[in-house]
Design a protein around this motif. Structure first.
Motif, PDB file in Angstrom:
ATOM      1  N   THR A  45      -4.191  -8.605 -61.703  1.00 34.54           N
ATOM      2  CA  THR A  45      -5.064  -9.744 -62.020  1.00 34.54           C
ATOM      3  C   THR A  45      -6.226  -9.381 -62.943  1.00 34.54           C
ATOM      4  O   THR A  45      -7.088 -10.209 -63.183  1.00 34.54           O
ATOM      5  CB  THR A  45      -5.636 -10.367 -60.728  1.00 34.54           C
ATOM      6  OG1 THR A  45      -6.368  -9.360 -60.021  1.00 34.54           O
ATOM      7  CG2 THR A  45      -4.530 -10.929 -59.858  1.00 34.54           C
ATOM      8  N   LYS A  46      -6.250  -8.155 -63.409  1.00 29.53           N
ATOM      9  CA  LYS A  46      -7.305  -7.693 -64.334  1.00 29.53           C
ATOM     10  C   LYS A  46      -8.697  -7.838 -63.734  1.00 29.53           C
ATOM     11  O   LYS A  46      -9.651  -8.173 -64.420  1.00 29.53           O
ATOM     12  CB  LYS A  46      -7.243  -8.430 -65.672  1.00 29.53           C
ATOM     13  CG  LYS A  46      -5.875  -8.496 -66.324  1.00 29.53           C
ATOM     14  CD  LYS A  46      -5.337  -7.144 -66.685  1.00 29.53           C
ATOM     15  CE  LYS A  46      -4.037  -7.248 -67.452  1.00 29.53           C
ATOM     16  NZ  LYS A  46      -2.857  -6.867 -66.690  1.00 29.53           N
ATOM     17  N   THR A  47      -8.818  -7.591 -62.429  1.00 28.25           N
ATOM     18  CA  THR A  47     -10.122  -7.628 -61.773  1.00 28.25           C
ATOM     19  C   THR A  47     -10.413  -6.281 -61.162  1.00 28.25           C
ATOM     20  O   THR A  47      -9.506  -5.610 -60.651  1.00 28.25           O
ATOM     21  CB  THR A  47     -10.189  -8.729 -60.692  1.00 28.25           C
ATOM     22  OG1 THR A  47     -11.493  -8.733 -60.126  1.00 28.25           O
ATOM     23  CG2 THR A  47      -9.200  -8.501 -59.568  1.00 28.25           C
ATOM     24  N   ASP A  48     -11.659  -5.859 -61.219  1.00 29.12           N
ATOM     25  CA  ASP A  48     -12.007  -4.583 -60.602  1.00 29.12           C
ATOM     26  C   ASP A  48     -12.910  -4.756 -59.376  1.00 29.12           C
ATOM     27  O   ASP A  48     -13.461  -3.798 -58.866  1.00 29.12           O
ATOM     28  CB  ASP A  48     -12.643  -3.640 -61.612  1.00 29.12           C
ATOM     29  CG  ASP A  48     -13.898  -4.197 -62.256  1.00 29.12           C
ATOM     30  OD1 ASP A  48     -14.337  -5.296 -61.882  1.00 29.12           O
ATOM     31  OD2 ASP A  48     -14.450  -3.525 -63.146  1.00 29.12           O
TER      32      ASP A  48
ATOM     33  N   ILE B 175      -4.398 -20.025 -61.059  1.00 25.80           N
ATOM     34  CA  ILE B 175      -3.540 -18.856 -60.948  1.00 25.80           C
ATOM     35  C   ILE B 175      -4.160 -17.768 -61.825  1.00 25.80           C
ATOM     36  O   ILE B 175      -4.460 -18.006 -62.991  1.00 25.80           O
ATOM     37  CB  ILE B 175      -2.099 -19.157 -61.425  1.00 25.80           C
ATOM     38  CG1 ILE B 175      -1.493 -20.329 -60.654  1.00 25.80           C
ATOM     39  CG2 ILE B 175      -1.236 -17.902 -61.332  1.00 25.80           C
ATOM     40  CD1 ILE B 175      -1.252 -20.075 -59.190  1.00 25.80           C
ATOM     41  N   VAL B 176      -4.350 -16.567 -61.277  1.00 27.47           N
ATOM     42  CA  VAL B 176      -5.002 -15.500 -62.032  1.00 27.47           C
ATOM     43  C   VAL B 176      -4.077 -14.324 -62.326  1.00 27.47           C
ATOM     44  O   VAL B 176      -4.468 -13.374 -62.985  1.00 27.47           O
ATOM     45  CB  VAL B 176      -6.275 -14.990 -61.314  1.00 27.47           C
ATOM     46  CG1 VAL B 176      -7.324 -16.085 -61.269  1.00 27.47           C
ATOM     47  CG2 VAL B 176      -5.956 -14.469 -59.936  1.00 27.47           C
TER      48      VAL B 176
ATOM     49  N   ALA C 125     -11.948  -2.317 -56.621  1.00 19.60           N
ATOM     50  CA  ALA C 125     -10.516  -2.129 -56.826  1.00 19.60           C
ATOM     51  C   ALA C 125     -10.171  -0.663 -57.067  1.00 19.60           C
ATOM     52  O   ALA C 125     -10.953   0.100 -57.628  1.00 19.60           O
ATOM     53  CB  ALA C 125     -10.043  -2.974 -58.004  1.00 19.60           C
ATOM     54  N   PHE C 126      -8.975  -0.300 -56.633  1.00 19.23           N
ATOM     55  CA  PHE C 126      -8.469   1.064 -56.807  1.00 19.23           C
ATOM     56  C   PHE C 126      -8.390   1.432 -58.281  1.00 19.23           C
ATOM     57  O   PHE C 126      -7.952   0.644 -59.114  1.00 19.23           O
ATOM     58  CB  PHE C 126      -7.066   1.186 -56.191  1.00 19.23           C
ATOM     59  CG  PHE C 126      -6.433   2.520 -56.453  1.00 19.23           C
ATOM     60  CD1 PHE C 126      -6.688   3.591 -55.619  1.00 19.23           C
ATOM     61  CD2 PHE C 126      -5.593   2.709 -57.546  1.00 19.23           C
ATOM     62  CE1 PHE C 126      -6.111   4.836 -55.869  1.00 19.23           C
ATOM     63  CE2 PHE C 126      -5.017   3.942 -57.804  1.00 19.23           C
ATOM     64  CZ  PHE C 126      -5.280   5.000 -56.964  1.00 19.23           C
TER      65      PHE C 126
ATOM     66  N   CYS D 168      -0.930  -6.925 -55.721  1.00 19.96           N
ATOM     67  CA  CYS D 168      -1.057  -8.385 -55.767  1.00 19.96           C
ATOM     68  C   CYS D 168      -2.360  -8.802 -56.440  1.00 19.96           C
ATOM     69  O   CYS D 168      -2.406  -9.797 -57.154  1.00 19.96           O
ATOM     70  CB  CYS D 168      -1.010  -8.967 -54.354  1.00 19.96           C
ATOM     71  SG  CYS D 168       0.481  -8.501 -53.457  1.00 19.96           S
ATOM     72  N   ILE D 169      -3.419  -8.055 -56.168  1.00 18.55           N
ATOM     73  CA  ILE D 169      -4.741  -8.312 -56.746  1.00 18.55           C
ATOM     74  C   ILE D 169      -5.309  -6.969 -57.161  1.00 18.55           C
ATOM     75  O   ILE D 169      -5.259  -6.012 -56.387  1.00 18.55           O
ATOM     76  CB  ILE D 169      -5.687  -8.979 -55.728  1.00 18.55           C
ATOM     77  CG1 ILE D 169      -5.113 -10.291 -55.227  1.00 18.55           C
ATOM     78  CG2 ILE D 169      -7.083  -9.182 -56.327  1.00 18.55           C
ATOM     79  CD1 ILE D 169      -5.838 -10.851 -54.016  1.00 18.55           C
TER      80      ILE D 169
END
Length: 178
Positions: free
Chosen positions: A81-84, A57-58, A166-167, A75-76
């Motif tokens: 989720t701290k991802t770019d 789970i992220v 990512a936005f 959601c992502i």
């Protein structure tokens, strides 16, 4: 009886779904062969038995905008989720409205779940303009560097934008007041 079935299941051949899956030459081999095959399938073919440890789970969905009938639930992405690398959201529009003209610095896929989204655009050379009407169940691709204006002619519109990378607000130039 149950343990007998488990032993037999370890030696059953796997269904071949792709010609790229390596052949299993000797099905009745020791557990070492089964373990390496399991590892190979986990890494390369998205078959995830219980002993694969690369699933986790992220994060969870985060509401990033909730204003005057517009809700964006990420959601992502950078917030959820701290991802770019990628962002995926669910956007809900309660009433007919329009965004200002936008120029994006990322690629975006947009899938309409309910309602209609109209994407008004001008060609890069200042030539003709046009409209792409995206209906329920359709997906549109908007290329990096595109200038367009999203309009939502119906209320109760829901869509999923997927942005690569990512936005980030600084990558979406908004022509406020247009």
């Amino acid at each position: 009886m149950l343990s007998h079935l488990r032993r037999r299941l370890h030696y059953l051949p796997l269904p071949r779904t792709s010609s790229s899956i390596p052949p299993i030459n000797r099905i009745h081999q020791p557990a070492v062969r089964r373990a390496s095959l399991t590892h190979h399938l986990c890494r390369n073919y998205s078959i995830m038995p219980s002993n694969c440890n690369n699933i986790r789970i992220v994060g969870g969905a985060e509401i990033v905008v909730d204003h005057e009938g517009l809700t964006i639930n990420e959601c992502i992405g950078n917030v959820a989720t701290k991802t770019d690398d990628v962002s995926v959201c669910v956007v809900s529009i309660a009433n007919p409205t329009a965004e200002p003209w936008l120029t994006i610095q990322y690629d975006e896929y947009m899938h309409v779940l309910e309602g209609v989204v109209e994407l008004h655009f001008e060609k890069n050379d200042g030539g003709n303009s046009g409209v792409v009407r995206v209906a329920k169940g359709q997906t549109v691709f908007i290329e990096k560097g595109s200038r367009f204006q999203p309009r939502f002619p119906e209320g109760n519109t829901r869509y999923i934008p997927v942005c690569l990378p990512a936005f980030k607000p600084e990558w979406c130039h908004r022509e406020e007041g247009s």
